[in-house]
Design an enzyme around this catalytic site. Structure first.
Site, PDB file in Angstrom:
ATOM      1  N   TYR A  72       7.195   1.364   6.828  1.00  5.95           N
ATOM      2  CA  TYR A  72       7.553   2.644   7.451  1.00  5.95           C
ATOM      3  C   TYR A  72       7.022   2.715   8.897  1.00  5.95           C
ATOM      4  CZ  TYR A  72       8.846   5.091   3.025  1.00  5.95           C
ATOM      5  OH  TYR A  72       9.440   5.517   1.866  1.00  5.95           O
ATOM      6  N   CYS A  85       0.319   7.383   1.657  1.00  4.79           N
ATOM      7  CA  CYS A  85       0.754   6.604   2.814  1.00  4.79           C
ATOM      8  C   CYS A  85       0.391   7.417   4.050  1.00  4.79           C
ATOM      9  CB  CYS A  85       2.269   6.399   2.729  1.00  4.79           C
ATOM     10  SG  CYS A  85       2.996   5.577   4.156  1.00  4.79           S
ATOM     11  N   THR A 144       1.297   6.863   7.120  1.00  2.19           N
ATOM     12  CA  THR A 144       2.455   6.989   8.006  1.00  2.19           C
ATOM     13  C   THR A 144       3.396   8.084   7.511  1.00  2.19           C
ATOM     14  OG1 THR A 144       2.227   4.606   8.292  1.00  2.19           O
ATOM     15  CG2 THR A 144       4.201   5.612   9.198  1.00  2.19           C
ATOM     16  N   CYS A 188      -4.502   2.950   6.856  1.00  6.76           N
ATOM     17  CA  CYS A 188      -3.253   2.601   6.172  1.00  6.76           C
ATOM     18  C   CYS A 188      -3.633   2.185   4.762  1.00  6.76           C
ATOM     19  CB  CYS A 188      -2.568   1.442   6.905  1.00  6.76           C
ATOM     20  SG  CYS A 188      -1.204   0.690   5.991  1.00  6.76           S
TER      21      CYS A 188
HETATM   22  N1  DGL Z   1       0.705   2.271   3.365  1.00  8.41           N
HETATM   23  C1  DGL Z   1       1.363   2.763   4.571  1.00  8.41           C
HETATM   24  C2  DGL Z   1       0.359   3.612   5.345  1.00  8.41           C
HETATM   25  O1  DGL Z   1      -0.613   4.057   4.775  1.00  8.41           O
HETATM   26  C3  DGL Z   1       1.972   1.628   5.285  1.00  8.41           C
HETATM   27  C4  DGL Z   1       2.967   2.056   6.293  1.00  8.41           C
HETATM   28  C5  DGL Z   1       4.060   1.081   6.552  1.00  8.41           C
HETATM   29  O2  DGL Z   1       4.860   0.856   5.646  1.00  8.41           O
HETATM   30  O3  DGL Z   1       4.154   0.604   7.683  1.00  8.41           O
HETATM   31  O4  DGL Z   1       0.510   3.877   6.511  1.00  8.41           O
END
Ligand code: DGL
Length: 260
Positions: free
Chosen positions: A38, A69, A71, A179
């Site tokens: 994402y 997540c 993001t 993340c």
């Molecule tokens: N686990 C997601 C987060 O905490 C990853 C985001 C991604 O898919 O780039 O930001």
């Protein structure tokens, strides 16, 4: 029923804390692995995915949804709270505990570009980072490595060294994992840094917050059986490995692939 979702397998690091804290609750987890990462998607694309997955979870009887997540929290949680009536719990960059712990006054943050762009991150900095120096680093490529099950090994070590060594050279003594994929890299981070930086993972605090909201909303129902269901919109293999590293008794029928 606690619904959880992430762009992929990263949120399993949050499920680990939730399950550890509330082993008798029922959980349903969605990994949007077909649409991962994402981090470089636009906010409106992430909102669209978050909306679809939340509808799916609510149809499966989720009483509360944990956006596991950073993001997706940054891009979509305001929208989700306006659009749906179930409570949502999101991830927050753990700047506050890092600032409190840091002796050098220098803290590193590793997160996706989407998280750094969000107003949630900027607000957190304004509130908690006025007396410290924050070194921001986007973790490009790390989510993909974790999705492919590469949580250790030379490729992963080299990329982590590239991102973390400059923080240590600049005096950082605490590293915020911004993340949810990154806690799976914690052992490799400890190895490449010789334990010279304290790793801060916000997931335990998010699990505590979820427990509090469940109590406040009287969501606890006595019928739940401690069942766990893990759904992926893409490949299931890494999820199976990570989940079973936490709960080896997870059965084959507890995993499913589904288009959402
Ligand atoms: N686990 C997601 C987060 O905490 C990853 C985001 C991604 O898919 O780039 O930001």
């Amino acid at each position: 029923m606690i619904g959880i979702f992430d762009s992929g397998v990263g949120g399993i690091s949050v499920w680990k804390e939730l399950y550890g804290l509330m082993p008798n609750q029922d959980f349903i987890y969605v990994a949007d692995s077909a649409n991962c990462p994402y981090g470089r998607k636009s906010a409106s694309e992430i909102i669209e995915r978050a909306k679809k997955i939340s509808e799916f979870l609510i149809n499966k009887n989720a009483d509360i949804i944990v956006v596991a997540c950073n993001t997706a929290t940054a891009a979509a949680i305001k929208y989700l709270r306006m659009h749906f009536s179930v409570p949502f719990v999101g991830m927050e960059p753990a700047i506050k505990p890092a600032a409190l712990k840091s002796k050098s006054g220098i803290v590193g943050v590793l997160a996706t570009a989407g998280t750094f762009k969000g107003s949630l991150y900027l607000d957190t900095l304004t509130k908690f980072a006025s007396n410290i120096k924050v070194i921001e680093q986007t973790g490009d490529g790390l989510v993909e490595l974790v999705e492919n099950g590469k949580i250790s090994g030379e490729e992963t070590e080299l990329l982590l060294q590239k991102y973390i060594n400059p923080m240590i050279d600049a005096g950082a003594d605490n590293l915020v994992l911004g993340c949810t994929h990154y806690p799976f890299l914690a052992e490799t981070i400890k190895k490449i840094t010789n334990n010279s930086i304290t790793i801060i993972n916000p997931a335990p605090a998010v699990a505590m917050q979820t427990k509090k909201i469940i109590a406040e909303n009287n969501i606890n129902n006595s019928n739940n059986s401690g069942a766990n269901m893990f759904i992926s919109t893409g490949n299931l293999e890494t999820m199976k490995t990570l989940v079973r590293s936490i709960n080896p008794n997870t059965r084959e029928q507890d995993f499913a692939t589904q288009k959402i």
